[in-house]
Design an enzyme around this catalytic site. Structure first.
Site, PDB file in Angstrom:
ATOM      1  N   ASP A 139      25.691   9.358  -4.152  1.00  0.00           N
ATOM      2  CA  ASP A 139      24.749   9.744  -5.208  1.00  0.00           C
ATOM      3  C   ASP A 139      25.512   9.944  -6.514  1.00  0.00           C
ATOM      4  O   ASP A 139      26.287  10.891  -6.664  1.00  0.00           O
ATOM      5  CB  ASP A 139      24.039  11.039  -4.797  1.00  0.00           C
ATOM      6  CG  ASP A 139      22.907  11.413  -5.755  1.00  0.00           C
ATOM      7  OD1 ASP A 139      22.800  10.786  -6.818  1.00  0.00           O
ATOM      8  OD2 ASP A 139      22.144  12.339  -5.421  1.00  0.00           O
ATOM      9  N   ASP A 166       6.290  11.497 -28.438  1.00  0.00           N
ATOM     10  CA  ASP A 166       6.582  12.631 -29.320  1.00  0.00           C
ATOM     11  C   ASP A 166       6.234  12.334 -30.773  1.00  0.00           C
ATOM     12  O   ASP A 166       6.200  13.251 -31.604  1.00  0.00           O
ATOM     13  CB  ASP A 166       8.069  13.008 -29.244  1.00  0.00           C
ATOM     14  CG  ASP A 166       8.444  13.616 -27.903  1.00  0.00           C
ATOM     15  OD1 ASP A 166       7.595  14.339 -27.343  1.00  0.00           O
ATOM     16  OD2 ASP A 166       9.562  13.372 -27.426  1.00  0.00           O
ATOM     17  N   HIS A 219       9.362   6.286  -3.296  1.00  0.00           N
ATOM     18  CA  HIS A 219       8.481   6.227  -2.130  1.00  0.00           C
ATOM     19  C   HIS A 219       8.905   7.235  -1.061  1.00  0.00           C
ATOM     20  O   HIS A 219       8.075   7.987  -0.541  1.00  0.00           O
ATOM     21  CB  HIS A 219       8.490   4.811  -1.545  1.00  0.00           C
ATOM     22  CG  HIS A 219       7.668   4.671  -0.297  1.00  0.00           C
ATOM     23  ND1 HIS A 219       6.291   4.777  -0.297  1.00  0.00           N
ATOM     24  CD2 HIS A 219       8.046   4.441   1.001  1.00  0.00           C
ATOM     25  CE1 HIS A 219       5.844   4.626   0.940  1.00  0.00           C
ATOM     26  NE2 HIS A 219       6.883   4.412   1.749  1.00  0.00           N
ATOM     27  N   ASP A 278      11.907  21.553 -26.626  1.00  0.00           N
ATOM     28  CA  ASP A 278      11.800  21.089 -25.245  1.00  0.00           C
ATOM     29  C   ASP A 278      12.798  21.843 -24.380  1.00  0.00           C
ATOM     30  O   ASP A 278      13.861  22.251 -24.857  1.00  0.00           O
ATOM     31  CB  ASP A 278      12.087  19.590 -25.168  1.00  0.00           C
ATOM     32  CG  ASP A 278      10.882  18.761 -25.579  1.00  0.00           C
ATOM     33  OD1 ASP A 278       9.756  19.233 -25.361  1.00  0.00           O
ATOM     34  OD2 ASP A 278      11.077  17.661 -26.110  1.00  0.00           O
ATOM     35  N   ASP A 284      12.046  12.585 -29.110  1.00  0.00           N
ATOM     36  CA  ASP A 284      12.780  11.327 -29.042  1.00  0.00           C
ATOM     37  C   ASP A 284      11.953  10.155 -28.529  1.00  0.00           C
ATOM     38  O   ASP A 284      12.314   9.013 -28.712  1.00  0.00           O
ATOM     39  CB  ASP A 284      14.029  11.468 -28.168  1.00  0.00           C
ATOM     40  CG  ASP A 284      13.700  12.025 -26.790  1.00  0.00           C
ATOM     41  OD1 ASP A 284      12.515  12.046 -26.435  1.00  0.00           O
ATOM     42  OD2 ASP A 284      14.628  12.451 -26.079  1.00  0.00           O
TER      43      ASP A 284
END
Length: 670
Positions: free
Chosen positions: A335, A508, A369, A298, A504
């Site tokens: 943030d 998968d 949204h 990945d 994980d």
């Protein structure tokens, strides 16, 4: 999670010695045909020693019996030592299980610190910012940001609120949560892994079974050869050879070295993956890792660090970099995501700020949204950052350069974030997936070994191509869905290739089950862990690269020690055969084979037997730790091993037997 360099401590010495003698039981030894023949030969020599009448004969028989017994003990010690390392690993996992501390909430409102292993279903715990969640549970109170990147592969933290489920091993990044634990002791993943390591019997791998069969056939051939030699030797007279000498000849000719170490090599292979904190469910998985042709990886968390990082500010005309950096900083102060923190850090560097300025206002969190976040400042300004399309929708007359810069970032494999203040677009923040350092070199090593690396990502083809080129993988699949991974695995396997992959999530699990080597993350879903044949306790997807190296090392170690074992039989042949018939006038020509100049028949036989016994413990470190492995083609690897373990496997016994013969001469035994 640290791993001990040598987990076999003094606590295991008694256990190792006990198992060493327990394995002398013929019912256990018969599973190893080479060493079983040695044990039978030892019993014969001991019986001859007991009934011998000649003093000189008794002395010779006694020495041979002692050396043969030491040979068997060294062989059983090698296997017992390897098994003890596995038990030590189980104890280490048990200690690890209790290493996480939990704040248990008492009925009176107070808290008590306990080990996470003592938590039961229904226990209520408090988790604060920076704490690891101690067990699977559900949120009772609070709202917090949880880093679940090890489970989902998504770099953005997930907000958890009342009645949301949380997973043990994840980390709370902000705020405070009150959780109710939903599992009992003994039901955790580590509990099952401990039971697996302690209770499961190691099954031999196909290659090990094939090699055992080959050794058994070689042993049978040499038994027939020696049995045939007995009447020939008797024909020339009893002085030519006796039963003790014939047993010594048989033991020296059969591949006792690899026969003694074969089980230890297999057990140590499983233990070596534990040194990188991976639990293998079977030795087959470790061995299969050594034969892997294709690795599927990945992108997020495996090839890249998992968190996109801000690397550049691209202002529109009329806006300075500093102005864009300040607006980006203000919009990101609330943030707490890794991307948000990286924006703040980059802005600090651009603005040369040692400390963060204080801005009063109402934070606006990100939502799916609006696809943006920011802050409504007390002075009336509204600062936002988010998806380019979302920002463009609230900006009047967005400059054309905003789209140009956004496309530039996207074509370069990055993610563009637009910034605006009060309806005025300021520019673009470039977020980039950072490729982990050193991966390009490791992929080059795999390429040299003939292993193909494939990156799987949900990103668009342009972004995937950029990351693939930067990482140095051989191929990639973009916009990949779970069924695409399974299709790729089946396609590779249909071409006769072995495939490895990491995973994980529940989605998968089918691909992990289909792959020849499936490395599941410890913090992943139960479905993924059940489907995989290896589990990474650190939940680090790049661990697959280490597992492949361990598998390669296992195969190289077995091949190298087999080559050495067969090669040093040549030297022992030149030691014993000339010595057996040296006193026979009709066979005086055989004396020319005594190229080591061994003095007496008994001295030659004892020297060869002693070397044969001592070489086993000398090679135990190689069997346990593995032969040094280099990333190179199969042809170069074969040539190097033939020289190191083949040619040197012939030379070293000549030197060793010659030296032992000289030492025995000093004591009048040669």
């Amino acid at each position: 999670m640290a791993v001990q360099d040598d987990p076999v401590s003094q606590n295991y010495v008694g256990s190792v010695l006990k198992d060493t003698f327990r394995k002398l039981d013929p019912r256990e030894m018969i599973h190893n045909p080479v060493m079983f023949v040695v044990e039978v030969g030892t019993a014969v020599v001991i019986w001859l020693d007991i009934v011998a009448k000649s003093a000189s004969g008794r002395s010779y028989d006694t020495l041979v019996a002692v050396i043969l017994l030491m040979t068997i003990l060294f062989a059983t010690f090698a296997e017992a030592y390897a098994e003890a390392r596995g038990r030590a690993q189980a104890d280490f996992l048990r200690r690890t299980k209790s290493s996480t501390r939990a704040k248990v909430l008492q009925p009176d409102g107070s808290t008590t610190m306990v080990d996470s292993s003592q938590l039961t279903r229904g226990s209520r715990v408090i988790v604060e910012a920076g704490d690891m969640i101690p067990g699977d549970g559900v949120v009772l109170e609070g709202v917090g940001s949880v880093d679940e990147s090890a489970i989902t592969g998504e770099s953005a933290p997930v907000v958890k609120a009342k009645e949301d489920a949380v997973t043990g091993g994840t980390v709370l990044l902000s705020d405070r949560l009150v959780l109710e634990i939903t599992v009992n002791p003994g039901e955790t993943f580590l509990d099952r892994m401990i039971a697996l390591v302690e209770g499961a019997e190691r099954q031999k791998t196909p290659n090990e079974i094939a090699l055992s069969a080959l050794l058994g056939v070689l042993t049978l051939i040499f038994v027939l050869v020696v049995v045939t030699l007995v009447p020939i030797a008797r024909y020339f007279g009893p002085h030519a050879a006796n039963i003790t000498t014939m047993v010594a000849l048989l033991v020296c000719l059969i591949p006792t070295t690899i026969g003694a170490l074969l089980s230890a090599i297999g057990i140590a292979g499983m233990n070596r993956v534990s040194l990188v904190n991976v639990v293998a469910k079977s030795g087959r998985a470790v061995e299969a890792a050594g034969d892997i042709d294709t690795i599927i990886l990945d992108k997020t968390g495996t090839i890249t660090i998992g968190n996109r990082m801000a690397t550049e500010f691209l202002p529109v005309p009329g806006v300075s970099v500093e102005e864009l950096a300040e607006a980006s900083l203000i919009s990101s102060l609330a943030d707490t995501t890794p991307e948000g923190r990286s924006v703040v850090e980059l802005a600090q560097k651009i603005l040369h700020l040692d400390t963060l300025p204080e801005y009063t206002g109402e934070p606006v969190p990100f939502s799916a949204h609006t696809r943006m976040s920011g802050i409504d400042l007390a002075d009336g300004r509204q600062v936002r950052k988010g998806a380019v399309s979302a920002i463009r929708a609230i900006v009047q007359d967005a400059p054309h350069e905003l789209e140009v810069n956004a496309e530039l970032v996207a074509k370069d494999g990055g993610t563009p974030l637009a910034v605006e203040v009060d309806g005025r677009a300021l520019g673009i923040i470039r977020l980039k997936d950072i490729v982990k350092s050193g991966l390009k070199e490791r992929f080059a090593d795999f390429r040299a070994m003939g292993i193909r690396t494939v990156m799987a990502t949900g990103d668009n083809r342009i972004t995937a191509a950029v990351i693939a080129q930067e990482a140095g993988v051989d191929d990639f699949i973009a916009e990949a869905k779970p069924e695409d991974k399974i299709a790729l695995i089946k396609k590779e396997q249909a071409e006769g290739k072995l495939v490895a992959m990491t995973g994980d999530g529940t989605n998968d699990a089918p691909a992990l089950a289909q792959a020849d080597v499936g490395l599941a993350m410890n913090s992943g879903t139960m479905a993924a862990k059940e489907a995989g044949n290896m589990i990474d306790l650190d939940s680090n997807p790049t661990k697959l690269l280490d597992v492949v190296m361990v598998g390669k090392q296992l195969l190289i170690t077995r091949g190298a020690l087999t080559t050495f074992s067969i090669a040093n039989d040549v030297a022992k042949y030149f030691a014993i055969i000339p010595a057996m018939f040296a006193a026979v006038p009709e066979l005086s020509g055989l004396r020319a084979l005594n190229i080591m100049g061994l003095k007496t028949p008994h001295g030659a036989i004892l020297s060869a037997l002693i070397f044969n016994a001592l070489i086993i413990p000398a090679l135990i470190p190689f069997a346990i730790k593995g032969v040094k492995y280099r990333a190179e083609s199969a042809d170069k690897m074969l040539a190097r091993n033939i020289f190191n373990w083949g040619i040197l496997g012939v030379i070293i016994p000549f030197i060793g037997i010659w030296g032992i013969d000289r030492i025995l001469g000093l004591f009048g035994l040669a």
